[in-house]
Design an enzyme around this catalytic site. Sequence first.
Site, PDB file in Angstrom:
ATOM      1  N   THR A  50       0.824  -1.216   0.000  1.00  0.00           N
ATOM      2  CA  THR A  50       0.000   0.000   0.000  1.00  0.00           C
ATOM      3  C   THR A  50       0.849   1.254   0.000  1.00  0.00           C
ATOM      4  O   THR A  50       0.510   2.250  -0.647  1.00  0.00           O
ATOM      5  CB  THR A  50      -0.923   0.002   1.237  1.00  0.00           C
ATOM      6  OG1 THR A  50      -1.849  -1.062   1.090  1.00  0.00           O
ATOM      7  CG2 THR A  50      -1.683   1.305   1.384  1.00  0.00           C
TER       8      THR A  50
ATOM      9  N   SER B 208       1.315  -7.393  -1.109  1.00  0.00           N
ATOM     10  CA  SER B 208       1.966  -8.470  -0.363  1.00  0.00           C
ATOM     11  C   SER B 208       1.135  -9.739  -0.301  1.00  0.00           C
ATOM     12  O   SER B 208       1.646 -10.795   0.084  1.00  0.00           O
ATOM     13  CB  SER B 208       2.366  -8.013   1.042  1.00  0.00           C
ATOM     14  OG  SER B 208       1.263  -7.939   1.895  1.00  0.00           O
TER      15      SER B 208
ATOM     16  N   THR C 209       1.452  -4.582   4.143  1.00  0.00           N
ATOM     17  CA  THR C 209       1.263  -4.959   5.546  1.00  0.00           C
ATOM     18  C   THR C 209       0.610  -6.337   5.705  1.00  0.00           C
ATOM     19  O   THR C 209       0.773  -6.982   6.737  1.00  0.00           O
ATOM     20  CB  THR C 209       0.387  -3.920   6.288  1.00  0.00           C
ATOM     21  OG1 THR C 209      -0.894  -3.872   5.666  1.00  0.00           O
ATOM     22  CG2 THR C 209       1.031  -2.556   6.290  1.00  0.00           C
ATOM     23  N   ASP C 210      -0.134  -6.760   4.667  1.00  0.00           N
ATOM     24  CA  ASP C 210      -0.959  -7.960   4.865  1.00  0.00           C
ATOM     25  C   ASP C 210      -0.163  -9.212   5.216  1.00  0.00           C
ATOM     26  O   ASP C 210      -0.600 -10.024   6.028  1.00  0.00           O
ATOM     27  CB  ASP C 210      -1.819  -8.221   3.620  1.00  0.00           C
ATOM     28  CG  ASP C 210      -2.902  -7.161   3.453  1.00  0.00           C
ATOM     29  OD1 ASP C 210      -3.161  -6.427   4.433  1.00  0.00           O
ATOM     30  OD2 ASP C 210      -3.479  -7.054   2.366  1.00  0.00           O
TER      31      ASP C 210
HETATM   32  N1  ASP Z   1      -2.862  -5.230   0.416  1.00  0.00           N
HETATM   33  C1  ASP Z   1      -1.766  -4.410   0.842  1.00  0.00           C
HETATM   34  C2  ASP Z   1      -0.512  -5.248   0.853  1.00  0.00           C
HETATM   35  O1  ASP Z   1      -0.329  -6.022   1.732  1.00  0.00           O
HETATM   36  C3  ASP Z   1      -2.024  -3.861   2.190  1.00  0.00           C
HETATM   37  C4  ASP Z   1      -0.961  -2.967   2.737  1.00  0.00           C
HETATM   38  O2  ASP Z   1       0.141  -2.874   2.262  1.00  0.00           O
HETATM   39  O3  ASP Z   1      -1.247  -2.319   3.758  1.00  0.00           O
HETATM   40  O4  ASP Z   1       0.292  -5.137  -0.022  1.00  0.00           O
END
Ligand code: ASP
Length: 334
Positions: free
Chosen positions: A13, A56, A87-88
């Site tokens: 993200t 991710s 973050t995922d």
């Molecule tokens: N879907 C995103 C990822 O994990 C979420 C994030 O980065 O916060 O790449």
Amino acid sequence: MKKRILLLATGGTIASQPTEEGLAPGLDGAALASLLPESVLARYEVTVRDILRLDSSNIQPEEWQLIARRVFEAREDYDGIVITHGTDTMAYTASILSVMVRGIPIPVVLTGAQLPIEHPLSDGEENLRLALAMAESGVGGVFVAFDRKVILGTRAVKTRTTGFDAFESVNWPYVAQVSGNGLNLNDGALPARSESPCVLRDALSPRVFLMKLTPGVDPELFDMLLQMHYRGIVIEAFGAGGLHFVRRDLVAKLQAAAQAGVSVVVCSQCLYEPSNFSVYEVGRRALEQGVIQGLDMTTEAAVTKLMWALGQTEDPAEVRRYFQRCLAGEVALS
Ligand code: ASP
């Protein structure tokens, strides 16, 4: 002298931009770095390398190996490494990196954001600044830096989908927090300094299945997993440690798994505090079948450690021995 920091960009993200198909990683590492204030950039000698540009959710064992190799190769040329990452699945990447580059003498700090860095209210810039500060700390190990807190890589869990305080340090104190005094390192929470040189050990087996028990789950699921040649199973069991054997006998299936040479690690569905399968009859019966106790490990750490251990050896007894050791702060052994 300015600290040399390597910024490895992998997407997420933090680097995302709106597209017709939804948010997707668009910015490269140089674009991310260029959004930091001059005063921050002036503190470090930052080198940027783009290694992936993925959400991710698409980061899988092959990408873990790639990231680990890039980290390992860079360990002698930099004072610290920052990895921007979605973050995922960041907690999984942090956990597996912790064992793949165990004993790394420099800080390797993963960070990301809940809002794209180009969003006016993004947390991205602040998280990146924190990651840089941790990366210059000189403390060897793998960490997650998020929302003014730094977490040991093997103890991070994503607990919020949208809140800026997206990560928690589970069953372990925070490694560092930011206050009016700057970055306060908690000496008692730092990983033990490694005596032996860092060696890249990036072999793993992705054939590990995570099973979250629900009351009445059909034990035949185990038969399916054995037929599919899974080599490891992590069970998120109930409470302090239990699984059902009345009417639907999961314990009998544990025996079948052990006979087939499958390593089974049992953890708890509860996020906090250790499990202990020797307390209740329903847990002891499982232990009698030779399952490995996950104790206070996070599910992310248990799954990745099992994948990694199965990459090191074919021998279930040796896999068990890996779980009798704390490799990177992932478990408190009494
Ligand atoms: N879907 C995103 C990822 O994990 C979420 C994030 O980065 O916060 O790449």
